[in-house]
Design an enzyme around this catalytic site. Structure first.
Site, PDB file in Angstrom:
ATOM      1  N   GLU A  42       0.831  -1.214   0.000  1.00 35.79           N
ATOM      2  CA  GLU A  42       0.000   0.000   0.000  1.00 35.79           C
ATOM      3  C   GLU A  42       0.861   1.258   0.000  1.00 35.79           C
ATOM      4  O   GLU A  42       0.555   2.229  -0.671  1.00 35.79           O
ATOM      5  CB  GLU A  42      -0.961   0.016   1.203  1.00 35.79           C
ATOM      6  CG  GLU A  42      -2.080  -1.001   1.101  1.00 35.79           C
ATOM      7  CD  GLU A  42      -3.000  -0.757  -0.101  1.00 35.79           C
ATOM      8  OE1 GLU A  42      -3.100   0.387  -0.572  1.00 35.79           O
ATOM      9  OE2 GLU A  42      -3.608  -1.730  -0.581  1.00 35.79           O
ATOM     10  N   TYR A  77      -6.627   6.177   4.545  1.00 34.89           N
ATOM     11  CA  TYR A  77      -6.733   5.253   3.419  1.00 34.89           C
ATOM     12  C   TYR A  77      -5.902   3.982   3.666  1.00 34.89           C
ATOM     13  O   TYR A  77      -6.409   2.858   3.570  1.00 34.89           O
ATOM     14  CB  TYR A  77      -6.272   5.944   2.116  1.00 34.89           C
ATOM     15  CG  TYR A  77      -6.038   4.940   1.034  1.00 34.89           C
ATOM     16  CD1 TYR A  77      -7.101   4.468   0.278  1.00 34.89           C
ATOM     17  CD2 TYR A  77      -4.771   4.395   0.813  1.00 34.89           C
ATOM     18  CE1 TYR A  77      -6.916   3.480  -0.668  1.00 34.89           C
ATOM     19  CE2 TYR A  77      -4.569   3.409  -0.125  1.00 34.89           C
ATOM     20  CZ  TYR A  77      -5.653   2.958  -0.872  1.00 34.89           C
ATOM     21  OH  TYR A  77      -5.461   1.973  -1.796  1.00 34.89           O
ATOM     22  N   ASP A 103     -10.264   5.368  -2.637  1.00 30.75           N
ATOM     23  CA  ASP A 103      -9.170   6.026  -3.363  1.00 30.75           C
ATOM     24  C   ASP A 103      -9.758   6.602  -4.653  1.00 30.75           C
ATOM     25  O   ASP A 103     -10.972   6.614  -4.847  1.00 30.75           O
ATOM     26  CB  ASP A 103      -8.027   5.033  -3.631  1.00 30.75           C
ATOM     27  CG  ASP A 103      -8.401   3.983  -4.668  1.00 30.75           C
ATOM     28  OD1 ASP A 103      -9.599   3.899  -5.018  1.00 30.75           O
ATOM     29  OD2 ASP A 103      -7.501   3.278  -5.148  1.00 30.75           O
TER      30      ASP A 103
END
Ligand code: SF4
Length: 381
Positions: A50, A133, A151
């Site tokens: 990520e 996020y 996102d």
């Protein structure tokens, strides 16, 4: 968004959200890409992927991710690495703060805890560099927490599905987030109890499926609606407006910036300096370079200080490299010069001062350098 109707109507009841989920998950199980971070959803592996994927394309990330995992397969091994080693491994991926944060997380988790990452989004957000996020992505994919991940891909897909014809901003994002939450939790209201006990919600897969749909089918520009599991339902497609959504913020034109750098050789070694702490790119190595608005004379003064004698860049050969970062389009003029002895440098290339070194071109891969520095050196004859 049509006036008077509820923009969240398509996910306005658990049974409707369930129908969308089922179609999306069936598509995902069939069409998802084989990506190295999907082989094993260990929290550390998901975290690294990520971080690397922020602002960076999947194809670019794959080789970096695989090298990283070979070298630092867990948080303990990463905590034992130096910041310089971590920056060198990140070299070329950009946004170096991500690498520093990953290292800081590893150190903190190993020093203060048991070397394991926390398992909820709320706790993950307490760690350095982890925003909402990334926290939601790791918590849902690796730990099964039913939290939505929003996102750019998800915002595009859901803006089209629900026909959210709104400017970019808080109201639209709020609607997208609420729609994603309903899809992930199947709860419209707090007291909904629609999911029979023992039925897996698959929050990580659902979040990844939404992002994957945005990456492969509901792409920017013209979406490939014929391949979409939601094509019969999608309000944006039915209204013929899908390709216009989501409405974009007007983009600022990137600013053109001219900089000068010195590529100073002594035999087969050239001079690199390390950026100071507190800078966005701190810790990275680069050629001596002017600040914005700096002149060749400024650069001569700076390098004279570094090499201990006057340097005449008027006799240097010059090549120019172009490099774009966020809002700046940089034109870097690289002044290349072979220095006569004596310069203030030891025989082994080490300089006695911290943050100053002389290296061979082949050694560049062992240093954390930005893509612009790499271009400047490799673009030299
Ligand atoms: Fe996107 Fe088309 Fe699918 Fe709608 S039908 S979600 S616009 S790909």
């Amino acid at each position: 968004m049509s006036s008077g109707s509820d923009p969240l109507d398509l996910v306005g009841a658990p049974v409707r959200a369930l129908s969308l989920r089922n179609r999306l998950l069936a598509w995902y199980d069939r069409a998802k890409r084989d990506l190295p971070w999907r082989v094993d959803t260990d929290p550390y592996r998901v975290l690294v992927s990520e971080f690397m994927l922020q602002q960076t394309r999947v194809e670019t990330v794959i080789p970096y991710y695989e090298r990283w995992m070979d070298r630092w397969p867990d948080l303990r091994s990463l905590a034992d690495a130096t910041v310089d080693e971590v920056l060198a491994a990140w070299s070329g991926l950009g946004y170096y703060r991500r690498a520093r944060s990953l290292h800081a997380i590893a150190v903190q988790v190993c020093e203060d805890g048991d070397g394991e990452l926390p398992t909820t989004a709320a706790e993950l957000q307490e760690l350095p560099g982890i925003g909402p996020y990334t926290a939601a992505a790791v918590a849902s994919i690796a730990c099964g927490e039913a939290v939505p991940v929003v996102d750019g891909n998800v915002e595009r897909v859901l803006s089209r599905l629900l026909l959210l014809d709104l400017p970019a901003g808080t109201s639209r994002t709020k609607l997208v987030r609420e729609a994603a939450r309903r899809l992930v939790t199947l709860r419209i209201d707090e007291d909904d109890d629609f999911v029979p006990p023992g039925t897996p919600l698959r929050p990580g897969d659902l979040n990844q499926a939404l992002m994957e749909l945005g990456a492969l089918v509901c792409t920017p520009g013209e979406p490939r609606c014929l391949l979409c599991p939601w094509s019969r339902t999608c309000v944006g497609r039915r209204a013929g407006m899908a390709s216009e959504l989501p409405r974009k913020k007007p983009r600022k034109k990137p600013r053109r910036v001219e900089l000068h750098a010195a590529l100073l050789w002594r035999d087969d070694r050239f001079l690199l300096v390390q950026r100071a702490e507190g800078d966005l790119m701190s810790g990275l190595w680069e050629l001596p370079t002017t600040d914005e608005g700096g002149t060749v004379a400024d650069l001569e003064r700076a390098v004279a200080e570094l090499v201990g004698s006057e340097v005449d860049l008027g006799s240097a050969s010059v090549h120019t490299v172009q490099h774009s970062i966020t809002t700046r389009r940089i034109e870097l003029h690289v002044h290349q010069l072979q220095l006569p002895p004596p310069a203030r440098v030891a025989e082994d290339g080490d300089d006695e001062r911290a943050g100053v070194t002389w290296i061979r071109r082949v050694d560049l891969r062992d240093f954390g350098v930005s893509s612009m520095t790499r271009k400047a050196v490799h673009g030299a004859g």
